[in-house]
Scaffold this motif. Structure first.
Motif, PDB file in Angstrom:
ATOM      1  N   UNK A  57     -46.307  -6.372  24.888  1.00  0.00           N
ATOM      2  CA  UNK A  57     -45.910  -4.956  24.866  1.00  0.00           C
ATOM      3  C   UNK A  57     -44.935  -4.639  25.989  1.00  0.00           C
ATOM      4  N   UNK A  58     -45.142  -5.258  27.150  1.00  0.00           N
ATOM      5  CA  UNK A  58     -44.197  -5.056  28.241  1.00  0.00           C
ATOM      6  C   UNK A  58     -42.803  -5.538  27.835  1.00  0.00           C
TER       7      UNK A  58
ATOM      8  N   UNK B 240     -45.545  -1.927  36.121  1.00  0.00           N
ATOM      9  CA  UNK B 240     -46.264  -2.726  35.113  1.00  0.00           C
ATOM     10  C   UNK B 240     -47.087  -1.862  34.177  1.00  0.00           C
ATOM     11  N   UNK B 241     -47.304  -2.342  32.978  1.00  0.00           N
ATOM     12  CA  UNK B 241     -48.037  -1.609  31.956  1.00  0.00           C
ATOM     13  C   UNK B 241     -49.473  -1.339  32.413  1.00  0.00           C
TER      14      UNK B 241
ATOM     15  N   UNK C  14     -45.246   1.968  30.960  1.00  0.00           N
ATOM     16  CA  UNK C  14     -45.943   1.983  29.677  1.00  0.00           C
ATOM     17  C   UNK C  14     -47.446   2.078  29.920  1.00  0.00           C
ATOM     18  N   UNK C  15     -48.128   2.768  29.010  1.00  0.00           N
ATOM     19  CA  UNK C  15     -49.584   2.877  29.049  1.00  0.00           C
ATOM     20  C   UNK C  15     -50.098   2.434  27.681  1.00  0.00           C
ATOM     21  N   UNK C  16     -50.992   1.461  27.665  1.00  0.00           N
ATOM     22  CA  UNK C  16     -51.486   0.944  26.385  1.00  0.00           C
ATOM     23  C   UNK C  16     -52.584   1.850  25.847  1.00  0.00           C
ATOM     24  N   UNK C  17     -52.204   2.691  24.895  1.00  0.00           N
ATOM     25  CA  UNK C  17     -53.157   3.587  24.235  1.00  0.00           C
ATOM     26  C   UNK C  17     -53.672   2.993  22.926  1.00  0.00           C
ATOM     27  N   UNK C  18     -53.039   1.890  22.473  1.00  0.00           N
ATOM     28  CA  UNK C  18     -53.335   1.365  21.141  1.00  0.00           C
ATOM     29  C   UNK C  18     -53.551  -0.143  21.157  1.00  0.00           C
ATOM     30  N   UNK C  19     -54.619  -0.630  21.786  1.00  0.00           N
ATOM     31  CA  UNK C  19     -54.885  -2.075  21.794  1.00  0.00           C
ATOM     32  C   UNK C  19     -54.945  -2.658  20.382  1.00  0.00           C
TER      33      UNK C  19
END
Length: 588
Positions: free
Chosen positions: A162-163, A201-202, A544-549
Motif C-alpha cells: 500500500x505504501x 510511513x503508513x 497514508x492510514x490503513x482503514x481497509x486491511x
C-alpha cells in the motif's frame, strides 16, 4: 454505434420466467422495464469544446436549456461527444431542437438521435456461447477474491504494497501538476514544477479482521439457484449476476455474517422472491448491517424492491420482519434497531430512498477520542472505528490547531472530525449535504457538551464561502479547512472557494481514493488563474492510514499550506482588470 432500435411491436410476457427466456435472445428487452426505458430516448451531442467539466455540461443541459435529461454519459474526460438519455420521445425531440446549432463556449453543437446499447449480459452470453450457468462463473473471481485481494498476504507485506501504491499516486500527482502548469504557459515560478513534501510511513490498522462496522449484503441466488445473502460475484457488465455467501470474508465481523445467514432463512420462507437484475422482478434486494459500540448495538436495514406492492402488503412484510427478529429465529441476534427501505430507480431531484423505522432504537452509537457519536441509517461514519481513532489523530496533528484556530469541516458527515478538533480550537463550522447527518452532528455536539460547533445542511459549493464569512475571524487569526469528501472528491467550484479564501492558510485533505483526488490536488496547487485567484497551496506532509486491511485501499491524508510567495504580476493585473470590470458593472 452497432446497436439497432428495438422492435417496439415485440411484446414480452409478464411472467418472470417468460421474461428471462425472452432476455436470453433479445438484447433490447431490458428497455421494456421502467427503470431503463430512457435508454430508448438517447441522443448524441457532438462538437463539444476541448475543455469542459461534467458539472458545466450538466448545468447547460438541465438548467440553461431546461431539458428533461436523466443521464449524461461522457465516454472519456473532455470527449468531443457525449450521450444524453431523455425520459420520453417528446423530451428527445425538444433536446434535439434546443441543442442543434446552439453555441457553447465558442463551439456550435450538433445533436442526433442515438441507438440504445445492447444488454451487456445477454451480449456476453451470446459471444461466449456458454452452455450452462455453472461454467460461466469459472471465469469470474469469487466474492472474496474481488473484495479482499490481499486477504492471503501477510499484513506487514500488505502495508509495504500500500505504501508503494501511495508513492506511485504521488509521483503521478507531480507529473500531472507539471503538465498543468506548462499548459498554463507560465514558467517564472520554477519552484512549482517539482513539489517536495515529507512522506511519513503508513499507519497500520489496529484490527485487521472483523473490523467493518457497516456492510451492505446483496440478496440473490448463487450459480446453483440457491438463495444467498452475501456479495455479488463479478458484475452485470461482466456477465455475472450471482450472489455468494460471505462466510469466508475477513473484514466482516462474525456477528454480521451470522445475521446474513439467519436473515436468509426469512427470505427462503417468504412468499416474495429475491430481486433479479435480469428481469427486474423480485423483492428482496439488500441487507445493510451496522455494528457499533463494540458489537453491542446492531442496526439492520432491509432493502426491498417494492414494484407494485400495495400498502397492505408492505405493512404485512414489515410486521413479519419485526416478528422474525423479536420472536423467531432472528431473536438471537439481539437487533437493537430495525429499518425497512425501498430501493427503486431514483427520480430526478430525489436524494434518498424511502426508509422507515420498524423496531428498537432509531440510532446506533460509537465512540472516538472519548466522544459519543449517534449514527443514523443513512449517515456516513468511518467503516473501521478503531482505525478512525488513528486517522483523526493524524488529521489533528496535521491541522496544527491552536486555541485561536477556526476549523472549517467540509463534508462533515455526523461531525466526527470537527467535534474531535473542537476541544483544541476556537470554533468549528461543519457542512454536509445529508440532512439527517447534520441532525446527528448537532445532537453529537449537544451530548458531548460541545458549544463551539456550528453545522449546516447544504452543498459545499453553496456553503464554503458563506460559512467562512459567518466565522468572522479576526485579522490575527486564520481558518484551517479539513476536507473529507466522497470518493469522487470536491467539485471545481468548491476548490475555487477554498483557493480564493485568504483566511485559509492551511488545508488538510483526506481521501479514500487518492487516484481520484489528484485533480483536486492539482487545482489547489497550480498557478493562479482568473477563477483560482488565491495564492496556490503546496503539499507539506503526506501520510497514508490503513482503514481497509486485506484490500488494495487506504486513506491518504495530505497537509497543504499556502505558498509564501507573491502572486505572479501578470495574474495580479488580470485579476485587477476583472475586479474593475465587475465593479463597473455593479455601478451601472
Amino acid at each position: 454505434m452497432e446497436a439497432v432500435q428495438p422492435d417496439e411491436s415485440q411484446a414480452i410476457t409478464e411472467h418472470p420466467q417468460g421474461i428471462a427466456d425472452k432476455l436470453e435472445n433479445d438484447e433490447f428487452a431490458y428497455l421494456k422495464h421502467d427503470g431503463f426505458s430512457s435508454e430508448a430516448f438517447k441522443i448524441e451531442i457532438k462538437n463539444l469544446p476541448k475543455h469542459y467539466g461534467y458539472a458545466e455540461l450538466k448545468k447547460l443541459i438541465i438548467k440553461t436549456l431546461t431539458l428533461n435529461a436523466c443521464k449524461i454519459k461522457i465516454p472519456k474526460q473532455n470527449s468531443s461527444f457525449v450521450f444524453v438519455c431523455l425520459r420520453s420521445d417528446e423530451d428527445r425531440t425538444k433536446a434535439l431542437d434546443a441543442l442543434n446549432g446552439y453555441k457553447w463556449r465558442g463551439n456550435v453543437l450538433k445533436a442526433v438521435p442515438a441507438n440504445p446499447i445492447k444488454d451487456p449480459l445477454i451480449r456476453k452470453r451470446k459471444n461466449e456461447d456458454i452452455e450452462d450457468d455453472a461454467s460461466r462463473t469459472k471465469q469470474i473471481k469469487t466474492a472474496v477474491e474481488s473484495s479482499e485481494p490481499l486477504g492471503n498476504v501477510p499484513y506487514e507485506e500488505q502495508l509495504v504494497m500500500k505504501q508503494q501504491i501511495i508513492d506511485d499516486v504521488l509521483k503521478h500527482f507531480k507529473v500531472e501538476l507539471r503538465r498543468a502548469i506548462r499548459f498554463q504557459g507560465k514558467f517564472k515560478m520554477s519552484e512549482y514544477l517539482n513539489p517536495t513534501f515529507e512522506m511519513l510511513p503508513i499507519v497500520p490498522s489496529p484490527q485487521t479482521s472483523g473490523y467493518r462496522n457497516k456492510c451492505e449484503f446483496s440478496i440473490g441466488r448463487d450459480a446453483s439457484g440457491e438463495i444467498q445473502v452475501g456479495s455479488r460475484v463479478g458484475s452485470y457488465q461482466s456477465g455475472s449476476i450471482y450472489v455468494e455467501s460471505t462466510d469466508g470474508f475477513k473484514m466482516s465481523p462474525q456477528k454480521m455474517k451470522d445475521a446474513a445467514n439467519i436473515f436468509k432463512k426469512f427470505v427462503a420462507k417468504s412468499e416474495l422472491d429475491v430481486f433479479s437484475p435480469v428481469t427486474c422482478e423480485g423483492y428482496f434486494r439488500q441487507l445493510t448491517i451496522r455494528l457499533h459500540n463494540d458489537d453491542k448495538e446492531m442496526m439492520l436495514i432491509v432493502g426491498i424492491h417494492p414494484q407494485k406492492m400495495t400498502e397492505i402488503e408492505k405493512e404485512k412484510l414489515q410486521n413479519d420482519l419485526v416478528k422474525f427478529f423479536t420472536e423467531e429465529d432472528g431473536k438471537c441476534l439481539n437487533v437493537t434497531s430495525l429499518y425497512y427501505e425501498e430501493i427503486e430507480k431514483r427520480q430526478s431531484g430525489q436524494q434518498g430512498n424511502v426508509i422507515k423505522h420498524l423496531y428498537g432504537s432509531t440510532h446506533v452509537h460509537d465512540f472516538i477520542h472519548g466522544l459519543k457519536f449517534r449514527i443514523s441509517p443513512t449517515s456516513f461514519f468511518q467503516g473501521n472505528t478503531k482505525a478512525a481513532e488513528k486517522l483523526y489523530q493524524e488529521i489533528i496533528n496535521f491541522a496544527g490547531i491552536t486555541p485561536s484556530t477556526t476549523v472549517l469541516d467540509v463534508c462533515c458527515g455526523t461531525g466526527t472530525i470537527g467535534l474531535c478538533c473542537s476541544k483544541l480550537s476556537k470554533k468549528v463550522y461543519g457542512m454536509e449535504i445529508i440532512p439527517q447527518a447534520i441532525e446527528d452532528a448537532k445532537h453529537n455536539a449537544q451530548v458531548n457538551d460541545i458549544k463551539n460547533s456550528y453545522f449546516a445542511v447544504g452543498n459545499a459549493d453553496d456553503l464554503i464561502t458563506t460559512m467562512i464569512k459567518q466565522a468572522n475571524v479576526n485579522d490575527d487569526e486564520n481558518i484551517v479547512a479539513i476536507v473529507d469528501p466522497p470518493r469522487a472528491g470536491l467539485s471545481t467550484k468548491s476548490i475555487q472557494q477554498l483557493r480564493n479564501s485568504k483566511k485559509i492558510q492551511r488545508l488538510v485533505y483526506v481521501s479514500c481514493s487518492p487516484k481520484q483526488a489528484i485533480k483536486n490536488f492539482i487545482d489547489l496547487c497550480k498557478n493562479s488563474t482568473k477563477t483560482m485567484k488565491g495564492v496556490p497551496f503546496e503539499p507539506k506532509i503526506v501520510r497514508a492510514v490503513d482503514m481497509f486491511p486485506n484490500t488494495n485501499h487506504c486513506e491518504l491524508v495530505v497537509m497543504f499550506e499556502r505558498k509564501k510567495v507573491e502572486e505572479p504580476k501578470e495574474d495580479v493585473e488580470e485579476n485587477n482588470e476583472v475586479t474593475t470590470e465587475e465593479n463597473a458593472d455593479g455601478q451601472e
